[in-house]
Scaffold this motif. Structure first.
Motif, PDB file in Angstrom:
ATOM      1  N   SER A  29       0.811  -1.210   0.000  1.00 37.77           N
ATOM      2  CA  SER A  29       0.000   0.000   0.000  1.00 37.77           C
ATOM      3  C   SER A  29       0.851   1.269   0.000  1.00 37.77           C
ATOM      4  CB  SER A  29      -0.931   0.015   1.215  1.00 37.77           C
ATOM      5  OG  SER A  29      -0.177   0.150   2.404  1.00 37.77           O
ATOM      6  N   SER A  30       2.158   1.109   0.107  1.00 35.36           N
ATOM      7  CA  SER A  30       3.038   2.275   0.110  1.00 35.36           C
ATOM      8  C   SER A  30       3.237   2.804  -1.302  1.00 35.36           C
ATOM      9  CB  SER A  30       4.397   1.884   0.703  1.00 35.36           C
ATOM     10  OG  SER A  30       5.301   2.967   0.591  1.00 35.36           O
ATOM     11  N   HIS A  31       3.215   4.110  -1.440  1.00 39.94           N
ATOM     12  CA  HIS A  31       3.441   4.699  -2.755  1.00 39.94           C
ATOM     13  C   HIS A  31       4.820   4.348  -3.297  1.00 39.94           C
ATOM     14  CE1 HIS A  31       0.156   8.082  -2.592  1.00 39.94           C
ATOM     15  NE2 HIS A  31      -0.325   6.858  -2.479  1.00 39.94           N
ATOM     16  N   SER A  32       5.735   3.957  -2.455  1.00 38.82           N
ATOM     17  CA  SER A  32       7.090   3.614  -2.908  1.00 38.82           C
ATOM     18  C   SER A  32       7.181   2.190  -3.434  1.00 38.82           C
ATOM     19  CB  SER A  32       8.087   3.793  -1.759  1.00 38.82           C
ATOM     20  OG  SER A  32       7.830   2.844  -0.728  1.00 38.82           O
ATOM     21  N   PHE A  33       6.112   1.401  -3.267  1.00 40.97           N
ATOM     22  CA  PHE A  33       6.167  -0.031  -3.612  1.00 40.97           C
ATOM     23  C   PHE A  33       6.575  -0.290  -5.067  1.00 40.97           C
ATOM     24  CE2 PHE A  33       4.274  -4.186  -4.702  1.00 40.97           C
ATOM     25  CZ  PHE A  33       4.969  -4.973  -3.777  1.00 40.97           C
ATOM     26  N   ASP A  59      13.921   7.611   7.381  1.00 43.19           N
ATOM     27  CA  ASP A  59      15.099   6.810   7.052  1.00 43.19           C
ATOM     28  C   ASP A  59      16.061   7.526   6.092  1.00 43.19           C
ATOM     29  OD1 ASP A  59      16.665   4.395   7.194  1.00 43.19           O
ATOM     30  OD2 ASP A  59      14.778   3.301   7.466  1.00 43.19           O
ATOM     31  N   ALA A  60      17.054   6.793   5.648  1.00 45.16           N
ATOM     32  CA  ALA A  60      18.105   7.387   4.814  1.00 45.16           C
ATOM     33  C   ALA A  60      17.615   7.625   3.392  1.00 45.16           C
ATOM     34  CB  ALA A  60      19.322   6.453   4.793  1.00 45.16           C
ATOM     35  N   ALA A  61      18.363   8.411   2.638  1.00 46.52           N
ATOM     36  CA  ALA A  61      18.048   8.646   1.226  1.00 46.52           C
ATOM     37  C   ALA A  61      18.062   7.327   0.466  1.00 46.52           C
ATOM     38  CB  ALA A  61      19.063   9.619   0.632  1.00 46.52           C
ATOM     39  N   GLY A  62      17.127   7.196  -0.499  1.00 49.21           N
ATOM     40  CA  GLY A  62      17.088   6.007  -1.339  1.00 49.21           C
ATOM     41  C   GLY A  62      16.242   4.872  -0.803  1.00 49.21           C
ATOM     42  N   ILE A  63      15.732   4.993   0.437  1.00 50.50           N
ATOM     43  CA  ILE A  63      14.970   3.896   1.059  1.00 50.50           C
ATOM     44  C   ILE A  63      13.531   3.877   0.548  1.00 50.50           C
ATOM     45  CG2 ILE A  63      14.061   2.971   3.230  1.00 50.50           C
ATOM     46  CD1 ILE A  63      17.005   2.519   3.065  1.00 50.50           C
ATOM     47  N   GLY A  64      12.817   4.992   0.656  1.00 49.69           N
ATOM     48  CA  GLY A  64      11.434   5.046   0.173  1.00 49.69           C
ATOM     49  C   GLY A  64      10.425   4.671   1.234  1.00 49.69           C
ATOM     50  N   ALA A  65      10.461   5.332   2.376  1.00 50.34           N
ATOM     51  CA  ALA A  65       9.490   5.099   3.452  1.00 50.34           C
ATOM     52  C   ALA A  65       9.071   6.451   4.015  1.00 50.34           C
ATOM     53  CB  ALA A  65      10.091   4.236   4.560  1.00 50.34           C
ATOM     54  N   ALA A  66       7.823   6.520   4.517  1.00 46.98           N
ATOM     55  CA  ALA A  66       7.334   7.810   4.991  1.00 46.98           C
ATOM     56  C   ALA A  66       6.228   7.615   6.015  1.00 46.98           C
ATOM     57  CB  ALA A  66       6.838   8.656   3.823  1.00 46.98           C
TER      58      ALA A  66
END
Length: 207
Positions: free
Chosen positions: A59-63, A97-104
């Motif tokens: 459900s994450s937009h980063s998926f 988290d760190a850059a490049g991970i994709g979590a919010a």
DNA sequence: AACATGATCAACT
DNA sequence: GTTGATCATGTTT
């Protein structure tokens, strides 16, 4: 820092956001979200937030991986990610988290502390308890739009202050309004608060 | 076609 | 006061 006789603490430091989204969502409960506007400062205590993870969270937009829309999510923690939903509403996230991970972390509800007159102009006729209830409503009260994408918390007009210690007052549930990865318990909120969104029966409301 | 929502309204406890 | 149905609306895949 003091606002309307309320002590909201200092701005959090930059590395505060460099933790997994699940932990950040819990940590953000009790923090104060603030915004400097031409009419004065708006501030509200974060009462409800949801984590959207990297990797397994469908459900994450980063998926789906990096796209034009979700690019802010892949910035370093503390970045702002705003998207529009159902053509009508905006929702505000703080990247984890760190850059490049994709979590919010999606900010879902807050308790107004300052700038209530400003919020009321944007949400006419609403009770104080409803001004920032629900992610779309909160975004409207704070005037968040896609213009805010890629801004950095505490290095722009958007601020997070230490706020209040709510450890021991936080409940966890499944997230609201999603159809995938619904088993994950990633919604954090102050149980019984009159400021949280969702049906009272889901929230342990006291009211 | 789906979507991390909210306002409104009708029907209920 | 609460609940569920319905729909408005624009962007993304």
């Amino acid at each position: 820092m003091r606002l309307n006789e309320i002590e909201i603490g200092a701005a959090v430091d930059r590395c505060f956001f460099l933790m997994p989204a699940e932990k950040l969502a819990r940590s953000l409960i009790g923090k104060v979200l603030a915004r400097q506007t031409p009419f004065g400062i708006i501030a509200a205590e974060i009462i409800e937030a949801e984590a959207y993870l990297d990797g397994i969270d469908e459900s994450s937009h980063s998926f789906p991986g990096l796209t034009a829309r979700n690019a802010p999510m892949f910035e370093e923690g503390g970045c702002i990610y705003v998207y529009q939903i159902y053509g009508v509403h905006h929702c505000v996230n703080i990247v984890a988290d760190a850059a490049g991970i994709g979590a919010a972390v999606l900010i879902r509800a807050a308790r107004p502390i300052a700038g209530i007159d400003i919020m009321s102009v944007r949400r006419p006729g609403k009770e104080i308890r409803d001004l920032c209830k629900g992610p779309g409503n909160l975004a409207k009260a704070f005037s968040f739009t896609k213009e805010d994408n890629f801004k950095r918390v505490n290095s722009s007009d958007i601020l997070i202050h230490e706020g209040f210690d709510r450890r021991g007052m936080i409940s966890v549930s499944e997230r609201i309004g999603i159809t995938k990865s619904t088993d994950l318990k990633l919604r954090f909120f102050m149980a019984g608060s009159k400021y949280i969104s969702g049906r009272p029966s889901l929230n342990g409301h006291i009211q």
